[in-house]
Design an enzyme around this catalytic site. Structure first.
Site, short mmCIF file in Angstrom:
data_model
loop_
_atom_site.label_atom_id
_atom_site.label_comp_id
_atom_site.label_asym_id
_atom_site.label_seq_id
_atom_site.Cartn_x
_atom_site.Cartn_y
_atom_site.Cartn_z
N HIS A 11 50.19 -43.60 -0.94
CA HIS A 11 50.83 -42.70 -1.91
C HIS A 11 50.20 -41.30 -1.84
O HIS A 11 50.90 -40.29 -1.89
CB HIS A 11 50.65 -43.22 -3.35
CG HIS A 11 51.39 -44.49 -3.65
ND1 HIS A 11 50.78 -45.57 -4.26
CD2 HIS A 11 52.67 -44.86 -3.47
CE1 HIS A 11 51.67 -46.54 -4.43
NE2 HIS A 11 52.82 -46.14 -3.95
N LYS B 137 58.82 -56.10 -13.67
CA LYS B 137 58.03 -56.38 -12.47
C LYS B 137 56.66 -56.97 -12.81
O LYS B 137 55.87 -57.21 -11.91
CB LYS B 137 57.83 -55.08 -11.68
CG LYS B 137 58.97 -54.75 -10.72
CD LYS B 137 58.52 -53.65 -9.77
CE LYS B 137 59.49 -53.49 -8.61
NZ LYS B 137 59.01 -52.44 -7.69
N ARG C 242 57.44 -46.34 5.59
CA ARG C 242 56.36 -46.88 6.43
C ARG C 242 56.96 -47.58 7.64
O ARG C 242 56.91 -47.09 8.75
CB ARG C 242 55.50 -47.86 5.63
CG ARG C 242 54.67 -47.22 4.53
CD ARG C 242 54.20 -48.24 3.54
NE ARG C 242 55.34 -48.94 2.97
CZ ARG C 242 55.29 -49.76 1.93
NH1 ARG C 242 54.13 -50.00 1.37
NH2 ARG C 242 56.36 -50.34 1.45
N SER D 296 51.01 -51.48 -2.40
CA SER D 296 50.30 -51.93 -3.60
C SER D 296 50.30 -53.45 -3.68
O SER D 296 49.28 -54.06 -4.02
CB SER D 296 50.96 -51.36 -4.87
OG SER D 296 50.89 -49.97 -4.87
O1 PNS Z 1 57.17 -47.92 -6.00
P1 PNS Z 1 58.50 -48.61 -5.98
O2 PNS Z 1 58.44 -49.87 -6.80
O3 PNS Z 1 59.01 -48.84 -4.59
O4 PNS Z 1 59.55 -47.61 -6.71
C1 PNS Z 1 60.88 -47.98 -6.90
C2 PNS Z 1 61.63 -46.98 -7.79
C3 PNS Z 1 60.87 -46.72 -9.08
C4 PNS Z 1 61.77 -45.66 -7.07
C5 PNS Z 1 63.04 -47.58 -8.08
O5 PNS Z 1 62.90 -48.89 -8.54
C6 PNS Z 1 63.82 -46.79 -9.11
O6 PNS Z 1 64.28 -45.70 -8.84
N1 PNS Z 1 63.93 -47.35 -10.33
C7 PNS Z 1 64.55 -46.69 -11.48
C8 PNS Z 1 65.93 -47.25 -11.78
C9 PNS Z 1 66.98 -46.53 -10.96
O7 PNS Z 1 67.13 -45.32 -10.99
N2 PNS Z 1 67.75 -47.33 -10.22
C10 PNS Z 1 68.81 -46.80 -9.38
C11 PNS Z 1 68.30 -46.39 -8.02
S1 PNS Z 1 69.01 -47.45 -6.91
#
Ligand code: PNS
Length: 168
Positions: free
Chosen positions: A19, A43, A92, A130
């Site tokens: 990150h 989660k 990645r 993570s």
């Molecule tokens: O670190 P992560 O868990 O890969 O992050 C995922 C994240 C937070 C970017 C994704 O789950 C997200 O955007 N969640 C918020 C809900 C949302 O906007 N969903 C629609 C996007 S498809």
């Protein structure tokens, strides 16, 4: 000239060197980067939202171009509320692509004015996530070169507390 702001959203449970790598690259491109920590009880994260924010703050080293916030709901809505023109995500390995591609197209559908920018980590961080770090740590493996020092310390404290709880 208008300030170019990017939102770097994620779970950050906890923040990793991967990150940090993406963040540093984003700072080279944007005037300001807002790290958005998702409040995601579904989660069942290891760290609370406040703990995750605190670990990010401790790892930032006072970088004036970076802010940390939290959000629930849609990422594009949070991006708009902080004035971001872009969402930054790290890529990645090729297996990341499918999910990221899907999220990008959905986010674009929800708000066509917000673009997603993908940045790649350095090769040494490609294997870091993570979830894999938490698993390795739980099983007794070394994780100090994968997370900032504050996160490594917090993991030691968290797992010590959990183990004490299990024993007691
Ligand atoms: O670190 P992560 O868990 O890969 O992050 C995922 C994240 C937070 C970017 C994704 O789950 C997200 O955007 N969640 C918020 C809900 C949302 O906007 N969903 C629609 C996007 S498809």
């Amino acid at each position: 000239m208008t300030e170019r702001i990017a939102l770097y959203p994620g779970s950050f449970d906890p923040i990793t060197r991967g990150h940090m790598d993406i963040l540093e690259r984003a700072c080279l491109i944007f005037d300001r980067v807002v790290i958005g920590v998702l409040q995601n009880p579904s989660k069942s994260p290891l760290f609370t939202t406040d703990e995750r924010v605190e670990l990010i703050r401790q790892s930032l080293d006072g970088n004036p171009g970076v802010e940390v916030g939290t959000f629930a709901g849609l990422t594009v809505d949070y991006a708009k509320s902080v004035g971001a023109v872009a969402i930054v995500r790290g890529l990645r390995v090729t297996s990341d692509f499918e999910n990221e591609f899907q999220m990008t197209l959905m986010n674009r559908r929800l708000n066509p004015d917000i673009h997603t920018v993908f940045l790649m980590t350095s090769f040494s961080n490609v294997f870091i996530s993570s979830s894999i770090i938490k698993e390795v740590f739980r099983l007794g493996g070394a994780i100090d070169d994968t997370v900032p020092p504050a996160a490594a310390e917090a993991m030691r404290r968290k797992f010590a507390g959990q183990n004490a709880g299990e024993r007691g």
